[in-house]
Design an enzyme around this catalytic site. Structure first.
Site, mmCIF file in Angstrom:
data_model
loop_
_atom_site.group_PDB
_atom_site.id
_atom_site.type_symbol
_atom_site.label_atom_id
_atom_site.label_comp_id
_atom_site.label_asym_id
_atom_site.label_seq_id
_atom_site.Cartn_x
_atom_site.Cartn_y
_atom_site.Cartn_z
ATOM 1 N N SER A 167 0.832 -1.212 0.000
ATOM 2 C CA SER A 167 0.000 0.000 0.000
ATOM 3 C C SER A 167 0.868 1.264 0.000
ATOM 4 O O SER A 167 1.819 1.383 0.788
ATOM 5 C CB SER A 167 -0.902 0.011 1.238
ATOM 6 N N LYS A 207 -11.781 -6.440 6.693
ATOM 7 C CA LYS A 207 -12.885 -5.487 6.553
ATOM 8 C C LYS A 207 -14.203 -5.967 7.169
ATOM 9 O O LYS A 207 -15.029 -5.169 7.569
ATOM 10 C CB LYS A 207 -13.121 -5.172 5.077
ATOM 11 N N ASP A 244 -15.322 2.880 0.256
ATOM 12 C CA ASP A 244 -14.915 2.241 -1.002
ATOM 13 C C ASP A 244 -15.939 2.473 -2.119
ATOM 14 O O ASP A 244 -15.586 2.826 -3.243
ATOM 15 C CB ASP A 244 -14.765 0.722 -0.817
ATOM 16 N N ALA A 282 -14.446 -5.500 -1.821
ATOM 17 C CA ALA A 282 -14.553 -4.245 -2.572
ATOM 18 C C ALA A 282 -15.808 -4.272 -3.432
ATOM 19 O O ALA A 282 -16.518 -3.267 -3.560
ATOM 20 C CB ALA A 282 -13.318 -4.043 -3.431
ATOM 21 N N ARG A 285 -20.869 -16.852 -4.548
ATOM 22 C CA ARG A 285 -20.611 -15.532 -3.924
ATOM 23 C C ARG A 285 -21.301 -14.432 -4.731
ATOM 24 O O ARG A 285 -21.854 -13.489 -4.160
ATOM 25 C CB ARG A 285 -19.107 -15.253 -3.853
#
Ligand code: NAP
Length: 496
Positions: free
Chosen positions: A240, A291, A327, A354, A378
């Site tokens: 990152s 997250k 996001d 995301a 999913r």
């Protein structure tokens, strides 16, 4: 007090290192055990020209240093060194009390830093260790031990902060890849001393930072007990760029904050979040794979987070942590700079964290969304939650024309830059194609899209926008989103 470690080994190296680090440090640490020769006349001359306080350190091999002679030679050398009159002398824990008492008696003007180093493990009780160290009178106490994980580093910081508040001159440093918080946040928790080197090649302890990194990335000299600490939490955080971008925002907008990156194992998350509450952390960015799990450790969540089921932004207010998600807004704001999504056919590739945020926001803004994923279940789950359609990645050729394609899978990320989540022929000429991957800037998908005259949107657009929203939340609207966005974009472009 920030010490520049001067490790030689030649006299010419010493002089160069002093010149190179002078502007960054408050004091010099002469690591005499690493010098080729220790000539009292030369040393006295160096003290004359130092213009900053000087600490002499001689550590034996047994103590993790480079001095190879016997203990009695070490004690004799400590005595000779003290006689030259440095401002500080480092004495290692375990040195016989008779030797220490004699040094204190003979050189009352030399301040003592009593230090404990263990390169193998952190002591069971830092408090017990300090209590035993404090039986020796010293002007400062230093403990340097390895951190096995992020929680060890925060434990050390909380320990230093607690004792600093009681007036103890204490420096607590964790070595290794998890030690960074202790290397940067000394001035915030009231640490008595920090140590850094001039060059990468001169590092004398694992995880040590260069003075350049401390100052130019973390603006160390601006840090103080009022500084608000922010951090990225995630499984793997090295890739990152946020420590570069976010600290520039704080510097350029004169906001008293600092941003670090912390790799946290999911199994330690609960204890870690408890430690966080003892320290001046004011907010976090959260990345994979935390997250969703992070929600268990929060006091409250925003309405969006409740619906999305994942948070990438934590804000501390009145001692409580609230989870937000920026996001989706970041991605959709970037898209809508180019094309309004209301009523458009939008395909989202991927059904991970995301994707959840992007799909939620896209549906909210009126797009007709189809989610395609490697794992159909999913995609179907997400589609049911957010009134979208679902399919497999290879179904793209069968679902009919689309206006917008957004890749939220990790396919095409460094190092696998030649990979693409879909087949080239399924790209529709003229569509808007966005890839949320930030590294590389131009993924294979975007390269192919450009060949088909698609309008492309880079992942950095989303990154800068979701981050600008984070800053707005962290600063309660004090930091202007547009300026934050521009600073982040500029730093990202410069780092390409
Ligand atoms: P995640 O929750 O782990 O989801 C990963 C997604 O990629 C899943 O849909 C997964 O499919 C798919 N995938 C992984 N490997 C694949 C492969 N070999 N073939 C096909 N599909 C594959 O990760 P995330 O948090 O959603 O992040 C995804 C990407 O977005 C990462 O590159 C991340 O860096 C980027 N990101 C960018 C920003 C930004 O600001 N620009 C923000 C957040 C995330 P399965 O469900 O089949 O496993």
């Amino acid at each position: 007090m920030l010490f520049a470690c001067i490790s030689g080994p030649t006299l010419a190296d010493v002089e160069r290192q002093m010149e190179e680090t002078r502007g960054y440090a408050d004091a010099f640490e002469f690591r005499l055990d690493r010098w080729n020769t220790i000539d009292p006349i030369e040393l006295a001359a160096l003290l004359e020209i130092a213009e900053l306080p000087v600490l002499f350190t001689i550590r034996s091999k047994k103590q993790g240093g480079a001095f190879a002679e016997s203990d009695s030679d070490l004690y004799a050398l400590l005595n000779q060194a003290a006689a030259i009159g440095p401002d500080y002398l480092d004495i290692e824990f375990g040195t016989p009390i008779t030797i220490i008492s004699q040094l204190l008696l003979d050189y009352p003007d030399v301040k003592i830093i009593y230090s404990y180093h263990d390169f193998h493990s952190m002591p069971k009780s830092l408090d017990d260790l300090l209590a035993s160290m404090m039986t020796v009178p010293a002007d400062g106490y230093k403990i340097a031990v390895p951190a096995a994980n992020a929680s060890d580093a925060l434990t050390m910081l909380a320990f230093v902060q607690r004792h600093a508040k009681q007036g103890v001159a204490l420096s607590g440093l964790c070595m290794g890849e998890y030690g960074l918080p202790t290397r940067v946040l000394g001035p915030v928790v009231g640490s008595f001393a920090d140590f850094a080197v001039g060059h990468e090649s001169e590092k004398t302890a694992p995880g040590q930072l260069t003075l350049h990194e401390l100052q130019h990335i973390y603006h160390y000299k601006d840090l103080n007990p009022q500084t608000k600490v922010y951090a990225l939490l995630g499984g793997i955080v090295v890739q990152s760029p946020s420590h570069l971008t976010h600290n520039q925002v704080f510097t350029q907008l004169s906001y008293n904050g600092v941003y670090i990156k912390i790799a946290v194992h999911d199994l330690e998350l609960e204890g870690f979040m408890q430690l966080v509450r003892e320290l001046p952390f004011a907010g976090f960015s959260v990345t994979v794979p935390l997250k969703e799990e992070i929600l268990l450790d929060l006091d409250a969540v925003s309405e969006e987070v409740e619906k999305i089921g994942a948070s990438n932004t934590l804000v501390k207010k009145d001692e409580a942590f609230t989870g937000y998600n920026t996001d989706g807004k970041g991605a959709l704001d970037a898209l809508e700079e180019v094309i309004p999504v209301q009523g458009k056919q939008m395909v989202v590739l991927g059904a991970g964290g995301a994707s959840r945020a992007v799909v939620f926001e896209a549906v909210k803004r009126g797009a007709a969304v189809t989610i395609l994923n490697r794992t159909l279940a999913r995609a179907e789950q997400l589609a049911t939650e957010f009134q979208a359609k679902a399919g497999l990645l290879e179904d793209l050729q069968d679902i009919g024309p689309y206006d917008i394609l957004v890749n939220t899978t990790s396919v095409g990320m460094l190092p696998e830059i030649d990979a693409m989540p879909i087949a080239c022929q399924d790209l529709i000429a003229g569509a808007v194609v966005m890839d949320i991957i930030t590294k590389p800037r131009e993924t294979k998908l975007l390269k192919e899209a450009l060949k088909k005259q698609c309008k492309v949107i880079y992942g950095q657009e989303m990154f800068a926008r979701q981050a600008a929203q984070q800053f707005a939340l962290w600063s309660d609207g004090q930091l202007d989103k547009k300026r934050v966005y521009q600073i982040i974009k500029d730093v990202l472009e410069a780092s390409l």
